[in-house]
Design a protein around this motif. Structure first.
Motif, PDB file in Angstrom:
ATOM      1  N   PHE A   1     -16.641  14.085 -21.420  1.00  0.00           N
ATOM      2  CA  PHE A   1     -17.925  13.568 -20.916  1.00  0.00           C
ATOM      3  C   PHE A   1     -18.555  14.535 -19.904  1.00  0.00           C
TER       4      PHE A   1
ATOM      5  N   SER B   1      -2.826  -0.480 -16.637  1.00  0.00           N
ATOM      6  CA  SER B   1      -3.357   0.879 -16.809  1.00  0.00           C
ATOM      7  C   SER B   1      -3.092   1.606 -15.493  1.00  0.00           C
TER       8      SER B   1
ATOM      9  N   LYS C   1      -4.895   2.940 -13.090  1.00  0.00           N
ATOM     10  CA  LYS C   1      -5.755   2.750 -11.909  1.00  0.00           C
ATOM     11  C   LYS C   1      -5.975   4.051 -11.137  1.00  0.00           C
TER      12      LYS C   1
ATOM     13  N   ARG D   1     -14.819  -3.570 -20.152  1.00  0.00           N
ATOM     14  CA  ARG D   1     -16.068  -2.787 -20.030  1.00  0.00           C
ATOM     15  C   ARG D   1     -16.712  -2.622 -21.406  1.00  0.00           C
TER      16      ARG D   1
ATOM     17  N   LEU E   1      -9.986   9.247  -8.655  1.00  0.00           N
ATOM     18  CA  LEU E   1     -10.602  10.371  -9.379  1.00  0.00           C
ATOM     19  C   LEU E   1     -12.113  10.406  -9.144  1.00  0.00           C
TER      20      LEU E   1
ATOM     21  N   TYR F   1     -14.066  -3.826 -10.132  1.00  0.00           N
ATOM     22  CA  TYR F   1     -13.223  -3.166 -11.148  1.00  0.00           C
ATOM     23  C   TYR F   1     -13.212  -4.024 -12.405  1.00  0.00           C
ATOM     24  N   LEU F   2     -13.040  -3.379 -13.531  1.00  0.00           N
ATOM     25  CA  LEU F   2     -12.941  -4.060 -14.827  1.00  0.00           C
ATOM     26  C   LEU F   2     -12.115  -3.152 -15.734  1.00  0.00           C
TER      27      LEU F   2
ATOM     28  N   ASN G   1     -19.916   6.737 -21.614  1.00  0.00           N
ATOM     29  CA  ASN G   1     -19.397   5.539 -22.279  1.00  0.00           C
ATOM     30  C   ASN G   1     -20.513   4.595 -22.706  1.00  0.00           C
TER      31      ASN G   1
ATOM     32  N   PHE H   1     -17.055   4.272 -10.033  1.00  0.00           N
ATOM     33  CA  PHE H   1     -18.265   4.808 -10.688  1.00  0.00           C
ATOM     34  C   PHE H   1     -18.214   6.338 -10.719  1.00  0.00           C
TER      35      PHE H   1
ATOM     36  N   TRP I   1     -10.741  12.666 -22.507  1.00  0.00           N
ATOM     37  CA  TRP I   1     -12.032  11.961 -22.667  1.00  0.00           C
ATOM     38  C   TRP I   1     -12.907  12.214 -21.437  1.00  0.00           C
TER      39      TRP I   1
ATOM     40  N   LEU J   1      -1.969   9.263 -21.699  1.00  0.00           N
ATOM     41  CA  LEU J   1      -2.655   9.508 -20.421  1.00  0.00           C
ATOM     42  C   LEU J   1      -3.382  10.866 -20.467  1.00  0.00           C
TER      43      LEU J   1
HETATM   44  C1  LIG Z   1     -19.292   1.006 -20.458  1.00  0.00           C
HETATM   45  C2  LIG Z   1     -18.199   1.792 -19.767  1.00  0.00           C
HETATM   46  C3  LIG Z   1     -18.448   2.371 -18.512  1.00  0.00           C
HETATM   47  C4  LIG Z   1     -17.459   3.114 -17.884  1.00  0.00           C
HETATM   48  N1  LIG Z   1     -17.714   3.654 -16.625  1.00  0.00           N
HETATM   49  C5  LIG Z   1     -16.770   4.420 -16.023  1.00  0.00           C
HETATM   50  C6  LIG Z   1     -17.010   4.989 -14.743  1.00  0.00           C
HETATM   51  O1  LIG Z   1     -18.089   4.839 -14.141  1.00  0.00           O
HETATM   52  N2  LIG Z   1     -16.002   5.713 -14.164  1.00  0.00           N
HETATM   53  C7  LIG Z   1     -14.812   5.925 -14.808  1.00  0.00           C
HETATM   54  O2  LIG Z   1     -13.938   6.585 -14.247  1.00  0.00           O
HETATM   55  N3  LIG Z   1     -14.578   5.426 -16.024  1.00  0.00           N
HETATM   56  C8  LIG Z   1     -15.502   4.673 -16.650  1.00  0.00           C
HETATM   57  N4  LIG Z   1     -15.232   4.125 -17.881  1.00  0.00           N
HETATM   58  C9  LIG Z   1     -13.999   4.530 -18.579  1.00  0.00           C
HETATM   59  C10 LIG Z   1     -12.765   3.633 -18.366  1.00  0.00           C
HETATM   60  O3  LIG Z   1     -13.095   2.286 -18.563  1.00  0.00           O
HETATM   61  C11 LIG Z   1     -12.138   3.804 -16.986  1.00  0.00           C
HETATM   62  O4  LIG Z   1     -11.935   5.168 -16.717  1.00  0.00           O
HETATM   63  C12 LIG Z   1     -10.781   3.113 -16.884  1.00  0.00           C
HETATM   64  O5  LIG Z   1     -10.896   1.763 -17.234  1.00  0.00           O
HETATM   65  C13 LIG Z   1     -10.271   3.244 -15.486  1.00  0.00           C
HETATM   66  O6  LIG Z   1      -9.065   2.555 -15.270  1.00  0.00           O
HETATM   67  P1  LIG Z   1      -7.697   3.345 -15.217  1.00  0.00           P
HETATM   68  O7  LIG Z   1      -7.766   4.469 -14.245  1.00  0.00           O
HETATM   69  O8  LIG Z   1      -6.615   2.366 -15.030  1.00  0.00           O
HETATM   70  O9  LIG Z   1      -7.662   3.992 -16.673  1.00  0.00           O
HETATM   71  P2  LIG Z   1      -6.461   4.468 -17.586  1.00  0.00           P
HETATM   72  O10 LIG Z   1      -6.538   3.700 -18.845  1.00  0.00           O
HETATM   73  O11 LIG Z   1      -5.187   4.439 -16.859  1.00  0.00           O
HETATM   74  O12 LIG Z   1      -6.844   5.976 -17.944  1.00  0.00           O
HETATM   75  C14 LIG Z   1      -6.416   7.090 -17.151  1.00  0.00           C
HETATM   76  C15 LIG Z   1      -7.636   7.882 -16.778  1.00  0.00           C
HETATM   77  O13 LIG Z   1      -8.236   8.419 -17.943  1.00  0.00           O
HETATM   78  C16 LIG Z   1      -9.650   8.445 -17.794  1.00  0.00           C
HETATM   79  N5  LIG Z   1     -10.263   7.575 -18.795  1.00  0.00           N
HETATM   80  C17 LIG Z   1      -9.705   6.540 -19.444  1.00  0.00           C
HETATM   81  N6  LIG Z   1     -10.570   6.011 -20.330  1.00  0.00           N
HETATM   82  C18 LIG Z   1     -11.703   6.723 -20.226  1.00  0.00           C
HETATM   83  C19 LIG Z   1     -12.965   6.674 -20.862  1.00  0.00           C
HETATM   84  N7  LIG Z   1     -13.257   5.772 -21.817  1.00  0.00           N
HETATM   85  N8  LIG Z   1     -13.905   7.547 -20.480  1.00  0.00           N
HETATM   86  C20 LIG Z   1     -13.657   8.472 -19.535  1.00  0.00           C
HETATM   87  N9  LIG Z   1     -12.482   8.584 -18.911  1.00  0.00           N
HETATM   88  C21 LIG Z   1     -11.516   7.722 -19.246  1.00  0.00           C
HETATM   89  C22 LIG Z   1      -9.946   7.896 -16.407  1.00  0.00           C
HETATM   90  O14 LIG Z   1     -10.093   8.970 -15.528  1.00  0.00           O
HETATM   91  C23 LIG Z   1      -8.704   7.079 -16.091  1.00  0.00           C
HETATM   92  O15 LIG Z   1      -8.474   6.972 -14.711  1.00  0.00           O
HETATM   93  C24 LIG Z   1     -16.205   3.334 -18.526  1.00  0.00           C
HETATM   94  C25 LIG Z   1     -15.963   2.741 -19.757  1.00  0.00           C
HETATM   95  C26 LIG Z   1     -16.944   1.976 -20.361  1.00  0.00           C
HETATM   96  C27 LIG Z   1     -16.646   1.353 -21.704  1.00  0.00           C
END
Ligand SMILES: Cc1cc2nc3c(=O)[nH]c(=O)nc-3n(C[C@H](O)[C@H](O)[C@H](O)COP(=O)(O)OP(=O)(O)OC[C@H]3O[C@@H](n4cnc5c(N)ncnc54)[C@H](O)[C@@H]3O)c2cc1C
Length: 440
Positions: free
Chosen positions: A303, A256, A258, A364, A263, A358-359, A401, A393, A299, A293
């Motif tokens: 929120f 993904s 990251k 998550r 952000l 991170y997860l 979420n 966070f 999304w 993306l």
């Molecule tokens: C229970 C739970 C708690 C979460 N808490 C957070 C949190 O505190 N901070 C956070 O940024 N995201 C949170 N997320 C959303 C999501 O898991 C992360 O944004 C994502 O895993 C971050 O990794 P990435 O940047 O590689 O995401 P990518 O998959 O590469 O996505 C690109 C960007 O899109 C946005 N995005 C993607 N999925 C979501 C989503 N479900 N909700 C909102 N934005 C999203 C993020 O800004 C992310 O950086 C949460 C999801 C769950 C299920």
């Protein structure tokens, strides 16, 4: 909006006009309208970050854990370096933000504070308290991709369901504004303020080679420099094209984007990412991955806008529903936190979270669902644990979420339950992820 600050320092006929830019979750110089505005209004600019006092949550653990503290420290060091290069520097203060800012205004004679809007109850209470103390505070909405004033609905009529929101936005052809450039020079600090004077060390927790977001490495440090470099390499390596097929995998750095940790601190803005993606599409073509993306960043916007619409109602035990407060089992919660539930996939995820901060999104969802629907624990305890641990966070995304999975938010499906055995079979068929995290 600002009541007392002049539109530009040059419009001031009297002596020095001192303005405070309060950095909150916008730790960047570029695409920061609040900072640009403060710089234009000031002869003397005070860029300040306030470290709130350490707190314990109602659930019995520290509110901000070592992963977040260290990641933030690297972001602040980078921000300070960038401010210094522009003729300024970052003032760091410790304590209650409202008290510290009120002291700063009174000691420096600042005419006001400029800062971003964070549409969450605690953050809005801080702004209200500053205004109630007679301090002029100008706030800017600047962390979403989309400008709310361009949306085909007002704040109160935001569609509660994501799909309706997205279809409205896409149907109306709404595009994000272009990011604005960083100011090249900033007004100097007033005499007697010293950047870096109050910096507190935040030693890194032990680095874990299994981390999917290895923030101990300089390439994953918290500031805008590393954030921009990460975005550039993500695009240069063509990773947006594979995003849609890899995004649900559990462990890889490149699975993904990251983007989220940068952000979350505002070291990168959503508009900077979007501008990078548009440029990528112009040069290398659009794909399902580049679209997805955008979809995920929507999304994130949804929120934030839901917070603006529903405010503190999102923080009630029943969320937006009239549901009774959830049950809670402290012993089960402790087993979940420490990765000792006995379910190998859940335990793997919870160990990864505790060890790395991170997860993946998929994990998550799975661990949140397990806490709520299998262990019958209070979703707010889970949200608080994520707040303590996650380097990315973000108050709106985290709350949104958790509400979505517990079924107390705006989603009409009444919650999401993930069967951990099925999830393991689908997303970890060879057990590699569970084996990797079979030990803390
Ligand atoms: C229970 C739970 C708690 C979460 N808490 C957070 C949190 O505190 N901070 C956070 O940024 N995201 C949170 N997320 C959303 C999501 O898991 C992360 O944004 C994502 O895993 C971050 O990794 P990435 O940047 O590689 O995401 P990518 O998959 O590469 O996505 C690109 C960007 O899109 C946005 N995005 C993607 N999925 C979501 C989503 N479900 N909700 C909102 N934005 C999203 C993020 O800004 C992310 O950086 C949460 C999801 C769950 C299920």
């Amino acid at each position: 909006m600002l009541r007392a600050l002049p539109p530009h320092a040059a419009d001031q006929s009297h002596a020095m006009n001192t303005v405070i830019h309060w950095f909150r979750a916008d730790l960047r110089l570029a695409d920061n309208p609040a900072l640009t505005r403060a710089a234009h209004a000031a002869d003397r600019l005070i860029p300040v970050f306030i470290h709130p006092p350490a707190q314990r949550t109602a659930w019995g653990f520290e509110r901000v854990g070592p992963h977040r503290r260290h990641f933030l420290a690297t972001a602040l060091a980078d921000l300070d370096a960038q401010l210094r290069a522009a003729g300024s520097g970052l003032v760091e203060l410790h304590g209650d933000p409202v008290e510290r800012l009120a002291d700063l205004v009174s000691h420096t004679g600042a005419t006001g504070i400029v800062c971003e809007v964070i549409p969450a109850p605690e953050e809005e209470t801080q702004i209200a308290a500053l205004r109630a103390a007679g301090i002029t505070v100008e706030t800017h909405w600047q962390s979403t991709l989309l400008d709310p004033s361009t949306l085909p609905f007002d704040a109160a009529n935001l569609p509660d369901v994501f799909t309706a929101f997205r279809q409205n936005v896409e149907g109306a052809g709404i595009r994000p504004p272009a990011p604005i450039p960083a100011p090249t020079r900033l007004p100097p600090l007033p005499d007697g303020l010293f950047p870096g004077a109050n910096r507190m060390p935040a030693p890194p927790p032990p680095a874990d080679p299994r981390s999917a977001f290895p923030y101990a490495l300089p390439a994953f440090h918290g500031g805008a420099s590393a954030g921009r470099a990460h975005l550039a390499q993500y695009l240069a390596r063509g990773l947006p094209h594979s995003y849609k097929t890899t995004r649900n995998r559990l462990a890889g750095i490149d699975d993904s984007s990251k983007f989220s940790p940068w952000l979350a601190l505002g070291a990168l803005s959503a508009r900077q990412i979007h501008a990078g993606l548009k440029d990528f599409e112009a040069r290398r073509g659009a794909s399902d991955g580049t679209y997805w993306l955008w979809f995920e960043l929507l999304w994130r916007d949804h929120f934030r806008l839901l917070h603006r619409k529903h405010g503190r109602h999102l923080y009630r035990a029943g969320g937006l529903t009239g549901s009774a407060p959830p049950t809670h089992d402290y012993a089960a919660f402790a087993r979940w936190q420490t990765g000792n539930t006995g379910h190998p996939l859940i335990d793997a995820g919870m160990r990864e979270l505790a060890a790395t901060g991170y997860l993946s999104n998929r994990m998550r969802q799975i661990v949140a669902s397990y806490l709520i629907h299998d262990l019958a624990c209070d979703w707010r305890a889970g949200a608080a644990w994520f707040e303590a641990q996650l380097v990315d966070f973000d108050v709106c995304s985290n709350q949104g979420n958790w509400l979505y999975i517990t079924g107390r938010g705006t989603d009409p499906r009444g919650g999401r339950r993930f069967n951990p055995d099925k999830q393991a079979a689908e997303h970890d068929p060879d057990g590699a992820y569970q084996a990797c995290w079979s030990t803390p």
